[in-house]
Write an enzyme that holds these catalytic residues in place. Sequence first.
Site, PDB file in Angstrom:
ATOM      1  CB  SER B  12      -0.917   0.008   1.227  1.00  0.00           C
ATOM      2  OG  SER B  12      -1.732  -1.140   1.253  1.00  0.00           O
ATOM      3  NE  ARG B  35       2.680   3.818   9.962  1.00  0.00           N
ATOM      4  CZ  ARG B  35       2.872   2.498   9.918  1.00  0.00           C
ATOM      5  NH1 ARG B  35       1.893   1.667  10.230  1.00  0.00           N
ATOM      6  NH2 ARG B  35       4.048   2.007   9.575  1.00  0.00           N
ATOM      7  CG  HIS B  38      -1.966   2.433   4.968  1.00  0.00           C
ATOM      8  ND1 HIS B  38      -2.168   1.876   6.210  1.00  0.00           N
ATOM      9  CD2 HIS B  38      -2.020   1.415   4.093  1.00  0.00           C
ATOM     10  CE1 HIS B  38      -2.305   0.580   6.083  1.00  0.00           C
ATOM     11  NE2 HIS B  38      -2.224   0.258   4.813  1.00  0.00           N
TER      12      HIS B  38
END
Lengths: 207, 207
Positions: B12, B35, B38
């Site tokens: 990812s 992050r 994500h």
Amino acid sequence: MTELDHPITHQSFAIIDRELGELPLNEKEFAIARRVIHATADFEFASLLHFSPGSIESAIAALQNSCPIVTDVNMVKHGIAGMVAKTFNNPLFAAIDFAAEPLPGKTRTETGLLRCWERYPQAVYAIGNAPTALLALCKCCATAPVPPALVVGAPVGFVSVIESKKALAQLPVAQIRVEGRKGGSPVAAAIVNALLVLAWNDLNPKL
Amino acid sequence: MTELDHPITHQSFAIIDRELGELPLNEKEFAIARRVIHATADFEFASLLHFSPGSIESAIAALQNSCPIVTDVNMVKHGIAGMVAKTFNNPLFAAIDFAAEPLPGKTRTETGLLRCWERYPQAVYAIGNAPTALLALCKCCATAPVPPALVVGAPVGFVSVIESKKALAQLPVAQIRVEGRKGGSPVAAAIVNALLVLAWNDLNPKL
């Protein structure tokens, strides 16, 4: 208005209603979309939500009858727990808690989901994180004699997420999906919380 | 690459890196932004994140020294718990658990936050839901002899959210803020998880 929600939540709903304007949604669908936007401040969700015919009614009837709720991860479970405690006290499980270790070649949420399916095949399922769990659930549903009461398909991310939602879309299962890459624990929780409020108000109409 | 994350997470991250392109962020800031994206599939967060100078370094040092982490709600706590267990086992608390009942005129998270502040004034604070908790924290910080190690200011929503972030912005406190209405439990958790990974890799460099 319902006492299930804090006054600040109703203030927020009023702001969202003003900014959202007219949508091609019925009253119950709108209540769900509004709560998702409340949880994310992201108005794009109004156009990403997809409701299969009868899905809301199926979920409301099940929740009113103490149907279990199975989530993929604990963040979704904790996002629902408060409203469950104020309404129907449905049994509430996170699949990942059923898998301290994953089965070979599977993720923990996928492993746990398969174990929950053995116990609660007619639950309300709310997937807000793990596409692997949603894909496993779709495989289970495909051969189930009776489908679950509802599948909330709202995993988020970049790998297998869109594929898992497409797999769900092809099944004749009561479902509320978030199309595309977006989704997440607060989104899945908001959908279930909105359903709990609808189910509660249905049995406790205001005078 | 670090074993702290599942291989799917690294897949990812690679997709996000390709789509994000160049950003005016340093390496550590980029790791945090990545992050957050994500966790949300929402690239807008890359431009909403604000890092005060030295905030990341302050948080890393504190986390490496077993600093407590205080969240506003349990969804944020559960989003962090897994990474805490794999790294420094920091004490981890949700403010709301310190307030079964709210103080008069206050919310439960605000009440709990004030109680946590009495115990852990130098913690890493991660607010992903309740602007009332962030406003209360700002008042505490304004008169504290030593500021907390970090304040993550990422409440989400439509009432008091922007005001609470503006209050934080005016304080000389190490902070990572999400500007505007957006934020949320996965966002606050992703910021802390990214910091835990940075702190861990700093002490355990790959050969």
